[in-house]
Design a protein around this motif. Structure first.
Motif, PDB file in Angstrom:
ATOM      1  N   LYS A 105      49.267  35.039  35.583  1.00 24.36           N
ATOM      2  CA  LYS A 105      49.346  35.156  34.125  1.00 24.36           C
ATOM      3  C   LYS A 105      47.940  35.176  33.526  1.00 24.36           C
ATOM      4  N   PHE A 106      47.066  34.320  34.058  1.00 22.73           N
ATOM      5  CA  PHE A 106      45.719  34.215  33.516  1.00 22.73           C
ATOM      6  C   PHE A 106      44.748  35.204  34.157  1.00 22.73           C
ATOM      7  N   LYS A 107      45.110  35.719  35.347  1.00 24.11           N
ATOM      8  CA  LYS A 107      44.257  36.704  36.015  1.00 24.11           C
ATOM      9  C   LYS A 107      45.162  37.707  36.740  1.00 24.11           C
ATOM     10  N   PRO A 108      45.636  38.727  36.028  1.00 26.97           N
ATOM     11  CA  PRO A 108      46.630  39.656  36.597  1.00 26.97           C
ATOM     12  C   PRO A 108      46.153  40.415  37.834  1.00 26.97           C
ATOM     13  N   ASP A 109      44.845  40.540  38.030  1.00 29.46           N
ATOM     14  CA  ASP A 109      44.324  41.274  39.186  1.00 29.46           C
ATOM     15  C   ASP A 109      43.927  40.341  40.333  1.00 29.46           C
ATOM     16  N   PHE A 110      44.504  39.152  40.364  1.00 37.48           N
ATOM     17  CA  PHE A 110      44.196  38.137  41.385  1.00 37.48           C
ATOM     18  C   PHE A 110      44.986  38.492  42.653  1.00 37.48           C
ATOM     19  N   VAL A 111      44.368  39.241  43.544  1.00 33.93           N
ATOM     20  CA  VAL A 111      45.070  39.784  44.715  1.00 33.93           C
ATOM     21  C   VAL A 111      45.586  38.676  45.630  1.00 33.93           C
ATOM     22  N   ASP A 112      44.762  37.691  45.920  1.00 37.89           N
ATOM     23  CA  ASP A 112      45.200  36.627  46.838  1.00 37.89           C
ATOM     24  C   ASP A 112      46.380  35.845  46.279  1.00 37.89           C
ATOM     25  N   ALA A 137      49.897  43.773  45.186  1.00 34.91           N
ATOM     26  CA  ALA A 137      48.622  43.436  45.816  1.00 34.91           C
ATOM     27  C   ALA A 137      47.962  44.677  46.409  1.00 34.91           C
ATOM     28  N   LEU A 138      48.750  45.520  47.060  1.00 32.18           N
ATOM     29  CA  LEU A 138      48.203  46.728  47.669  1.00 32.18           C
ATOM     30  C   LEU A 138      47.782  47.753  46.624  1.00 32.18           C
ATOM     31  N   ALA A 139      48.444  47.742  45.481  1.00 32.93           N
ATOM     32  CA  ALA A 139      48.026  48.637  44.394  1.00 32.93           C
ATOM     33  C   ALA A 139      46.637  48.240  43.893  1.00 32.93           C
ATOM     34  N   LEU A 140      46.359  46.938  43.932  1.00 31.10           N
ATOM     35  CA  LEU A 140      45.053  46.444  43.505  1.00 31.10           C
ATOM     36  C   LEU A 140      44.001  46.626  44.592  1.00 31.10           C
ATOM     37  N   ARG A 141      44.442  46.513  45.848  1.00 28.08           N
ATOM     38  CA  ARG A 141      43.499  46.621  46.970  1.00 28.08           C
ATOM     39  C   ARG A 141      44.172  47.347  48.136  1.00 28.08           C
ATOM     40  N   PRO A 142      44.153  48.669  48.104  1.00 25.30           N
ATOM     41  CA  PRO A 142      44.873  49.456  49.126  1.00 25.30           C
ATOM     42  C   PRO A 142      44.370  49.256  50.550  1.00 25.30           C
ATOM     43  N   ASP A 143      43.153  48.788  50.732  1.00 20.43           N
ATOM     44  CA  ASP A 143      42.590  48.629  52.073  1.00 20.43           C
ATOM     45  C   ASP A 143      42.809  47.223  52.640  1.00 20.43           C
TER      46      ASP A 143
END
Length: 201
Positions: A105-112, A137-143
């Motif tokens: 909620k506070f950090k939407p791009d928090f992959v972990d 998660a993969l949309a944010l970091r595909p690799d």
């Protein structure tokens, strides 16, 4: 009475060193404001302490440390994430899910945090929601190769080997070291495997 933030951060940092077997106590480092960012950020002092306590298995104290972090800043995403990790280690998966969702909620791009949310949902066999988390998660970091293995777990646990294989296809284009670990867990996914059916697993 005002607390001196430099002395406070130095004291907490010293406690981190004292509790961590891999660290040597270093008073100079703890008091060096230029070197140690903790003196300017109390949240990080408690966060780091909680992280060390979790690694040492001192879960009750880790909870206290992360709750102190959130008392200083209720919107600090890393603290919600780490608090979720403590709950996960205590097999309190619903509580962990709540914490991971707060982190996002506070950090939407928090992959972990997204991956951890998927892991907790998968543990509770909420497979559809787990897949959604892994895909975000993969949309944010595909690799992020290990997440493809996590993504494959959900159909694999439901004996849908075709779907699991489909999830693992991107791994085949990954560097050999990354792909090798997946092949060890999922022999059916590797062309050289002698796997012939579920009974061979």
């Amino acid at each position: 009475h005002q607390i001196d933030p430099r002395r406070y951060a130095a004291a907490v940092t010293a406690e981190v060193h004292a509790r961590c077997d891999a660290c040597e106590p270093c008073a100079a480092e703890a008091s060096d404001v230029a070197h140690c960012e903790l003196a300017r950020d109390w949240r990080k002092a408690h966060l780091n302490l909680g992280h060390v306590l979790l690694a040492k298995g001192e879960l009750r104290d880790a909870l206290v440390a992360h709750r102190k972090t959130l008392a200083l800043d209720a919107g600090y995403a890393p603290a919600h994430y780490n608090l979720g990790n403590v709950h996960f280690q205590q097999n309190q998966f619903e509580a962990a899910i709540t914490c991971y969702r707060r982190a996002l909620k506070f950090k939407p791009d928090f992959v972990d945090a997204e991956v951890a949310l998927g892991n907790a949902l998968e543990t509770l066999e909420q497979f559809a929601d787990a897949v959604n988390s892994y895909r975000r998660a993969l949309a944010l970091r595909p690799d992020y190769i290990p997440v493809y293995q996590n993504l494959a777990n959900t159909p694999y646990k439901q004996s849908d080997l075709v779907a699991a294989l489909s999830c693992l296809k991107p791994v085949f284009a990954a560097p050999p070291d990354d792909g090798a670990a997946v092949c060890m867990s999922y022999p059916f996914a590797c062309p050289s495997s002698a796997w012939s059916g579920p009974e061979a697993m």
